[in-house]
Design a protein around this motif. Structure first.
Motif, PDB file in Angstrom:
ATOM      1  N   LEU A 162       5.089  -3.774  -3.924  1.00 12.18           N
ATOM      2  CA  LEU A 162       5.435  -4.181  -2.223  1.00 12.18           C
ATOM      3  C   LEU A 162       5.546  -2.577  -1.728  1.00 12.18           C
ATOM      4  O   LEU A 162       4.899  -2.259  -0.433  1.00 12.18           O
ATOM      5  CB  LEU A 162       6.763  -4.882  -1.995  1.00 12.18           C
ATOM      6  N   ARG A 163       6.005  -1.631  -2.181  1.00 13.48           N
ATOM      7  CA  ARG A 163       6.108  -0.381  -1.763  1.00 13.48           C
ATOM      8  C   ARG A 163       4.749   0.257  -1.332  1.00 13.48           C
ATOM      9  O   ARG A 163       4.319   0.873  -0.285  1.00 13.48           O
ATOM     10  CB  ARG A 163       7.022   0.607  -2.346  1.00 13.48           C
ATOM     11  N   TYR A 164       3.845   0.136  -2.492  1.00 13.61           N
ATOM     12  CA  TYR A 164       2.426   0.761  -2.354  1.00 13.61           C
ATOM     13  C   TYR A 164       1.862   0.152  -1.222  1.00 13.61           C
ATOM     14  O   TYR A 164       0.881   0.354  -0.405  1.00 13.61           O
ATOM     15  CB  TYR A 164       1.825   0.351  -3.543  1.00 13.61           C
ATOM     16  N   LEU A 165       1.928  -1.372  -0.964  1.00 12.85           N
ATOM     17  CA  LEU A 165       1.267  -2.107   0.104  1.00 12.85           C
ATOM     18  C   LEU A 165       1.921  -1.518   1.569  1.00 12.85           C
ATOM     19  O   LEU A 165       0.926  -1.724   2.271  1.00 12.85           O
ATOM     20  CB  LEU A 165       1.649  -3.743   0.254  1.00 12.85           C
ATOM     21  N   PHE A 166       3.309  -1.064   1.724  1.00 12.80           N
ATOM     22  CA  PHE A 166       3.541  -0.312   2.733  1.00 12.80           C
ATOM     23  C   PHE A 166       2.819   0.955   2.986  1.00 12.80           C
ATOM     24  O   PHE A 166       2.262   1.188   4.181  1.00 12.80           O
ATOM     25  CB  PHE A 166       4.814  -0.341   2.698  1.00 12.80           C
ATOM     26  N   TYR A 167       2.800   1.622   1.812  1.00 10.36           N
ATOM     27  CA  TYR A 167       1.958   2.973   1.986  1.00 10.36           C
ATOM     28  C   TYR A 167       0.529   2.819   2.334  1.00 10.36           C
ATOM     29  O   TYR A 167       0.248   3.375   3.151  1.00 10.36           O
ATOM     30  CB  TYR A 167       2.045   3.849   0.561  1.00 10.36           C
ATOM     31  N   GLU A 168      -0.017   1.663   1.942  1.00 13.14           N
ATOM     32  CA  GLU A 168      -1.360   1.427   2.051  1.00 13.14           C
ATOM     33  C   GLU A 168      -1.578   1.041   3.795  1.00 13.14           C
ATOM     34  O   GLU A 168      -2.528   1.599   4.367  1.00 13.14           O
ATOM     35  CB  GLU A 168      -1.856   0.161   1.307  1.00 13.14           C
ATOM     36  N   ASN A 169      -0.584   0.250   4.201  1.00 13.65           N
ATOM     37  CA  ASN A 169      -0.485  -0.223   5.698  1.00 13.65           C
ATOM     38  C   ASN A 169      -0.292   1.105   6.466  1.00 13.65           C
ATOM     39  O   ASN A 169      -1.005   1.042   7.600  1.00 13.65           O
ATOM     40  CB  ASN A 169       0.348  -1.332   5.986  1.00 13.65           C
ATOM     41  N   ALA A 170       0.618   1.850   6.179  1.00 15.11           N
ATOM     42  CA  ALA A 170       0.765   3.279   6.717  1.00 15.11           C
ATOM     43  C   ALA A 170      -0.375   4.030   7.003  1.00 15.11           C
ATOM     44  O   ALA A 170      -0.902   4.680   7.965  1.00 15.11           O
ATOM     45  CB  ALA A 170       1.947   3.996   6.011  1.00 15.11           C
ATOM     46  N   GLU A 171      -1.244   3.884   5.831  1.00 16.93           N
ATOM     47  CA  GLU A 171      -2.595   4.714   5.865  1.00 16.93           C
ATOM     48  C   GLU A 171      -3.475   4.210   6.852  1.00 16.93           C
ATOM     49  O   GLU A 171      -4.256   5.005   7.562  1.00 16.93           O
ATOM     50  CB  GLU A 171      -3.075   4.876   4.252  1.00 16.93           C
ATOM     51  N   LEU A 172      -3.573   2.922   6.883  1.00 17.48           N
ATOM     52  CA  LEU A 172      -4.307   2.278   7.787  1.00 17.48           C
ATOM     53  C   LEU A 172      -3.903   2.496   9.276  1.00 17.48           C
ATOM     54  O   LEU A 172      -4.762   2.615  10.311  1.00 17.48           O
ATOM     55  CB  LEU A 172      -4.453   0.681   7.654  1.00 17.48           C
ATOM     56  N   LEU A 173      -2.596   2.545   9.506  1.00 10.99           N
ATOM     57  CA  LEU A 173      -2.117   2.892  10.908  1.00 10.99           C
ATOM     58  C   LEU A 173      -2.472   4.342  11.209  1.00 10.99           C
ATOM     59  O   LEU A 173      -3.282   4.631  12.482  1.00 10.99           O
ATOM     60  CB  LEU A 173      -0.612   2.869  10.633  1.00 10.99           C
ATOM     61  N   ASN A 174      -2.406   5.290  10.349  1.00 11.42           N
ATOM     62  CA  ASN A 174      -2.848   6.685  10.791  1.00 11.42           C
ATOM     63  C   ASN A 174      -4.409   6.578  11.054  1.00 11.42           C
ATOM     64  O   ASN A 174      -4.861   7.650  12.016  1.00 11.42           O
ATOM     65  CB  ASN A 174      -2.645   7.563   9.354  1.00 11.42           C
ATOM     66  N   GLN A 175      -4.993   6.038  10.018  1.00  8.98           N
ATOM     67  CA  GLN A 175      -6.858   5.833  10.300  1.00  8.98           C
ATOM     68  C   GLN A 175      -7.116   5.281  11.658  1.00  8.98           C
ATOM     69  O   GLN A 175      -7.998   6.055  12.507  1.00  8.98           O
ATOM     70  CB  GLN A 175      -7.314   5.137   9.170  1.00  8.98           C
ATOM     71  N   ALA A 176      -6.156   4.324  12.291  1.00 12.00           N
ATOM     72  CA  ALA A 176      -6.517   3.792  13.564  1.00 12.00           C
ATOM     73  C   ALA A 176      -6.364   4.765  14.614  1.00 12.00           C
ATOM     74  O   ALA A 176      -6.792   5.012  15.477  1.00 12.00           O
ATOM     75  CB  ALA A 176      -5.686   2.355  13.766  1.00 12.00           C
ATOM     76  N   PHE A 177      -5.267   5.569  14.500  1.00 12.75           N
ATOM     77  CA  PHE A 177      -4.758   6.607  15.360  1.00 12.75           C
ATOM     78  C   PHE A 177      -5.995   7.562  15.504  1.00 12.75           C
ATOM     79  O   PHE A 177      -6.172   8.100  16.680  1.00 12.75           O
ATOM     80  CB  PHE A 177      -3.399   7.158  15.148  1.00 12.75           C
TER      81      PHE A 177
END
Length: 212
Positions: free
Chosen positions: A9-24
Motif C-alpha cells: 500500500l505504501r508503494y501505491l501511495f509513492y506511485e500516486n505521488a509520482e503521478l501527482l508531480n508529473q501532472a504538475f
C-alpha cells in the motif's frame, strides 16, 4: 528510504505521488509553451497532463480498495482516505488549467508572459515538494515540516504574482473575450498552488495529531 515492494500500500501511495508531480510538471510545461506562443507544444503537454490525471484516477481507485484491507500503515484508514482524495483533487486542478489552454489560444500579451512563467516555475517546485512530502511522512514525520514550509512559501509567491497579473489585465484594456480568458487562466493556475497549500496544511495537522 527503504525500498517498498511493488504491491504494498505504501508503494501505491509513492506511485500516486509520482503521478501527482508529473501532472504538475507537464501542466507547467504547457503553460510555458503557451507563453512562448508554441501552441503545438502547449497542446501536446496539455494532453499529457490529461492522460496523467486519468492514470492517477485509476491509481486512486486501487488505493481506496486497499485502504480498507488489513494492511497496516502509520495513518488511520480515514486519514489515508483523506490523503489520497486530496491528492486526486489537486491533480484535477492541473487538468482544469490545461483544458483552458485547449479551448482558446489568444496570443498572450508580453506584459503577462514573465509573470505566468514565474507562476508555472513555482508550481513546478510545489509539485516536487508535495511528492517528497507524501513519501517522507509515510516513514518519518520529522522531515515533513520542511516540505510543508516550502509549499507554503512557493504558494505565497504564486499568490503575489497572481494579484499583479490581475491588475495588469485591467491596465491592458483587453477585448472582453481575451480579458475573461486571461483572468480565468491566471486564477486557475493560482488555484493549483492554493489547493496544494491547503493539502500541506492538512498534512501538518495530521503530523501534530500523530505526534501526541
Amino acid at each position: 528510504m527503504k525500498k517498498e515492494k511493488g504491491n504494498s500500500l505504501r508503494y501505491l501511495f509513492y506511485e500516486n505521488a509520482e503521478l501527482l508531480n508529473q501532472a504538475f510538471q507537464t501542466m507547467c510545461e504547457a503553460v510555458n509553451a503557451y507563453c512562448q506562443n508554441n501552441i503545438k507544444e502547449a497542446r501536446k503537454k496539455a494532453e499529457e497532463t490529461i492522460a496523467i490525471e486519468k492514470k492517477q484516477d485509476r491509481s486512486r481507485e486501487v488505493i481506496i480498495e486497499r485502504i480498507f484491507s488489513k494492511e497496516t500503515m502509520v495513518f488511520t484508514r480515514p486519514d489515508r482516505l483523506k490523503i489520497i482524495e486530496r491528492m486526486d483533487k489537486i491533480v484535477d486542478e492541473t487538468e482544469i488549467v490545461v483544458r483552458k489552454l485547449l479551448q482558446f489560444n489568444p496570443t498572450p500579451p508580453a506584459e503577462l508572459v514573465e509573470g505566468l512563467g514565474k507562476m508555472a516555475e513555482n508550481i513546478g517546485k510545489i509539485g516536487i515538494d508535495l511528492k517528497k512530502l507524501i513519501k517522507v511522512i509515510l516513514v518519518d514525520f520529522s522531515e515533513g515540516p520542511l516540505y510543508i514550509k516550502n509549499v507554503n512559501d512557493f504558494r505565497r509567491e504564486v499568490r503575489e504574482i497572481h494579484w499583479i497579473l490581475l491588475t495588469k489585465i485591467f491596465e491592458l484594456k483587453l477585448e472582453p473575450l481575451e480579458f475573461n480568458y486571461f483572468q480565468n487562466l491566471i486564477k486557475a493556475v493560482s488555484k493549483v498552488a492554493d489547493k496544494s497549500e491547503e493539502f500541506a496544511d492538512e498534512i501538518n495537522g495530521m503530523l501534530c495529531k500523530y505526534a501526541l
